[in-house]
Design an enzyme around this catalytic site. Structure first.
Site, mmCIF file in Angstrom:
data_model
loop_
_atom_site.group_PDB
_atom_site.id
_atom_site.type_symbol
_atom_site.label_atom_id
_atom_site.label_comp_id
_atom_site.label_asym_id
_atom_site.label_seq_id
_atom_site.Cartn_x
_atom_site.Cartn_y
_atom_site.Cartn_z
ATOM 1 N N GLU A 192 -17.171 -32.197 -19.359
ATOM 2 C CA GLU A 192 -18.361 -32.023 -20.124
ATOM 3 C C GLU A 192 -18.639 -32.987 -21.405
ATOM 4 O O GLU A 192 -18.849 -32.606 -22.584
ATOM 5 C CB GLU A 192 -18.589 -30.585 -20.889
ATOM 6 N N GLU B 294 -18.279 -25.623 -12.255
ATOM 7 C CA GLU B 294 -17.776 -24.378 -13.039
ATOM 8 C C GLU B 294 -18.862 -23.236 -12.804
ATOM 9 O O GLU B 294 -19.551 -23.237 -13.482
ATOM 10 C CB GLU B 294 -17.308 -24.526 -14.488
#
Ligand SMILES: *[C@@H]1O[C@H](CO)[C@@H](O)[C@H](O)[C@H]1NC(C)=O
Ligand SMILES: *[C@@H]1O[C@H](CO)[C@@H](O)[C@H](O)[C@H]1NC(C)=O
Ligand SMILES: *[C@@H]1O[C@H](CO)[C@@H](O)[C@H](O)[C@H]1NC(C)=O
Ligand SMILES: *[C@@H]1O[C@H](CO)[C@@H](O)[C@H](O)[C@H]1NC(C)=O
Length: 627
Positions: free
Chosen positions: A178, A258
């Site tokens: 991320e 995710e």
């Protein structure tokens, strides 16, 4: 000559396994495994949150759910606790874990960081990086990159032969994590990592990035040469998220790296749950779109010891010891209704293995254990800090003295008479993260980062003022990574700066690992104790069991502290804050042959009856109480 032989062997090895391939098909928007279009349905599992003896059990249950892959982070700070000191055995035996995945026929999506977030201390970065002042983490800062390079030179070669194309079961490798959520947006850092990963893993492995599904995140987190993927949960619109991803990744397989099956808990907030129906419907939607999905988490596990991280959203928010995550497998590894709902969705897309799901493992109600006071923490400074204190005019941090976790005691003398009350204040919000204050052994109160900035004290000139500081976990997400611990700023008393400190780094875990305070000969100290149950106090007790299995420790009416059973640090408790009420005690640390030893460091207030209860079920949703 010898060099040539090695080269030749390496060449032969790669040729022999040349018929295996895992690639991206951009024309058909899918992965190709050995030539066939392939989709994965994967689940995240963190070996570092589960005792090694249970890894196989959890992986088997994931396999039986119908998953064809698992996704795994590697936390750098777990494996390199001090610069150049590497640990890859016991509960840190990554390669053993990977062997088990292969044995069970699961593919692996590996995420070696170096930053992993994961609600883990400092997002997996080692705190010793902070020894370099003003280091710029997750950027092209040469000091940071040098440390990263040397870690990756140890880690990545261990993965190379395990890559699918080399005969192993690792199908793809994530770079960073991320990164688009991190304000630095430093492309040269990402490019550097890309080259390092290629150097050790070769040109044909699939490298990918994972980012939140906003333009900014995808813009800063993605890089040419790496497959872009997104993460989002069941409440998000999958079509919208994948449409946005397509702007950055026009071709190839769609991946949600995710997909949130639940969520984490913070101390003082409500327990998070997400319904099985919502999670399984969302999975079905994505699979119908032909997407590849990794469920985060499939098995959450536990932040044993001091490993939990923290978030910083307006204030510092530490994460609970349990990382149950309301995931399809519970913290203790048991299948839930959510797992069954997901399995029935998966069965519409993939053949699900025949045979029964392994049942929940037995849980034990061992009953009450009575503890005894061993002594005030301050009474043991000479054994808890055998090197003696650091003498310093102004406070030093945990990192300064290279004690990265746990507790340190800051001691100074009260400089003048305080007949009534004086305010001990933390004007710079420098208590990281919680301080337990006492004067001459009498508990005076607590100071808590961002929340409680002073406490009243009274005493006489020359009395010891003790400030025990607890590191409650380093920030794992966002911009405030350089999260030093201890007293990171000066304290004042009645408005005047306090100086001339003795700083005691406390090696509580080391001492307990050696058998303290249970080993014979350690009990003499008890005679000198006061009966006070206020302030930081050590308690201990013993219990015998005849059958061994998982249990849950409830500290009824205790306030906040840390617990060890048979030397194993099972984590922080804080029922007073909630929502977590019980601590998971994995059965493997218990003994039927010997007496079991429990040690509690209560930091604030123990109840009058020094009882703890070993229960056969967890309580993670107690009432939560803000600060
Ligand atoms: C500290 O003392 C002041 C006055 O001296 C009082 O207003 C305040 O409530 C006290 N704080 C606590 C936490 O007892
Ligand atoms: C404490 O204050 C002194 C004097 O102003 C300053 O030099 C020192 O850096 C401060 N220490 C910390 C840890 O903030
Ligand atoms: C508990 O402590 C006693 C005394 O030190 C020791 O003999 C025993 O082995 C310990 N039990 C376990 C299970 O480690
Ligand atoms: C907590 O969870 C248990 C078990 O799922 C449930 O029975 C109970 O009602 C919940 N309690 C609260 C306060 O939400």
């Amino acid at each position: 000559m010898r060099v040539l032989c090695f080269l030749l062997l390496g060449f032969l090895y790669e040729k022999v396994s040349g018929d295996r391939s895992f690639t991206i098909d951009d024309a058909n928007n899918c992965f190709r495994k050995d030539g066939d279009c392939f989709h994965y349905i994967s689940g995240s599992i963190h070996y570092f949150r589960i005792p090694a003896c249970y890894w196989k059990d959890r992986l088997l249950k994931m396999y039986m759910t119908g998953l064809n892959a698992v996704q795994v982070y590697v936390p750098w700070n777990f494996h390199e606790p001090q610069p150049g000191m590497y640990i890859f055995d016991g509960d840190r035996d990554l390669e053993h874990f990977l062997d088990l995945t292969k044995e069970l026929g699961l593919l692996v999506i590996i995420r070696p960081g170096p930053y992993i977030c994961s609600e883990w201390d400092m997002g997996g970065l080692p705190a010793w990086l902070l020894n370099k002042q003003d280091i710029s983490l997750r950027s092209s800062d040469p000091d940071y990159l040098n440390a990263v390079d040397s870690w990756l030179s140890v880690l990545l070669p261990r993965l190379r032969t395990r890559l699918y194309n080399n005969g192993g079961n690792i199908i793809s490798v994530q770079v960073e994590n991320e990164y688009g959520s991190f304000l630095a947006c430093d492309y040269s850092y990402m490019r550097h990592l890309y080259h390092i990963f290629r150097l050790y893993l070769g040109d044909d492995v699939i490298l990918f990035t994972t980012d939140g599904n906003t333009d900014y995140e995808l813009k800063c987190g993605t890089l040419e040469g790496m497959h872009a993927t997104v993460d989002f949960g069941p409440a998000d619109n999958a079509k919208k998220a994948f449409d946005l991803l397509r702007r950055y990744q026009p071709t190839g397989p769609l991946v949600n790296s995710e997909y949130y099956t639940g969520w984490l808990d913070y101390w003082g907030e409500s327990h998070s749950t997400v319904s099985a129906e919502l999670v399984s419907q969302g999975l079905q939607t994505m699979l119908e779109m032909g997407a590849n999905v990794n469920m985060y988490m499939f098995e959450g596990g536990t932040n044993f010891g001091y490993w939990n991280g923290a978030d910083y959203k307006k204030t510092y928010k530490p994460i609970t010891t349990s990382y149950d995550y309301d995931a399809p497998l519970t913290e203790a590894g048991d299948p839930t209704d959510k797992l069954l709902a997901l399995r029935s969705v998966i069965s519409k897309f993939l053949p699900v293995p025949q045979g029964p799901m392994p049942p929940p493992t037995p849980k034990y109600n061992y009953g009450y254990v009575t503890l005894q006071k061993v002594g005030d923490l301050q009474d043991f400074l000479d054994i808890l800090c055998q090197g003696g204190p650091v003498v310093t005019r102004y406070p030093v941090t945990f990192e300064d003295v290279k004690q990265y976790f746990g507790f340190m005691l800051y001691r100074t003398r009260i400089p003048w008479e305080i007949p009534d009350m004086a305010i001990l204040s933390d004007p710079f919000n420098g208590v990281h993260d919680r301080a337990y204050v006492s004067v001459d052994g009498n508990f005076a109160g607590v100071i808590e980062r961002d929340h409680v900035r002073s406490t009243n004290v009274t005493g006489s000139s020359g009395d010891w003022l003790d400030v025990l500081v607890e590191n409650m976990g380093r920030i794992n997400f966002g911009a405030f990574f350089n999260d030093l611990k201890g007293l990171v700023a000066n304290l004042t008393l009645g408005g005047d700066l306090l100086t001339d400190w003795l700083v005691y780094p406390l090696n509580i875990d080391g001492l307990i690992a050696e058998g303290w305070p249970h080993a014979p000969g350690n009990h003499i100290v008890m005679t000198t104790q006061t009966e006070s149950h206020e302030g930081p106090v050590i308690y201990s007790g013993t219990f015998r069991i005849t059958a061994k299995g998982d249990t849950f420790l409830k500290l009824i009416k205790w306030t906040k502290g840390q617990v060890w059973i048979n030397g194993f640090n099972i984590g922080r408790y804080w029922p007073d804050r909630g929502p977590q009420v019980t601590l998971y005690v994995p059965g493997n640390i218990l003994s039927t042959a010997e007496i079991n030893n429990i040690t509690v460091l209560e930091l604030e207030n123990a109840p009058d009856r020094l009882l703890v209860l070993l229960l056969d079920r967890p309580i993670l949703n107690g009432t939560n109480k803000g600060v």
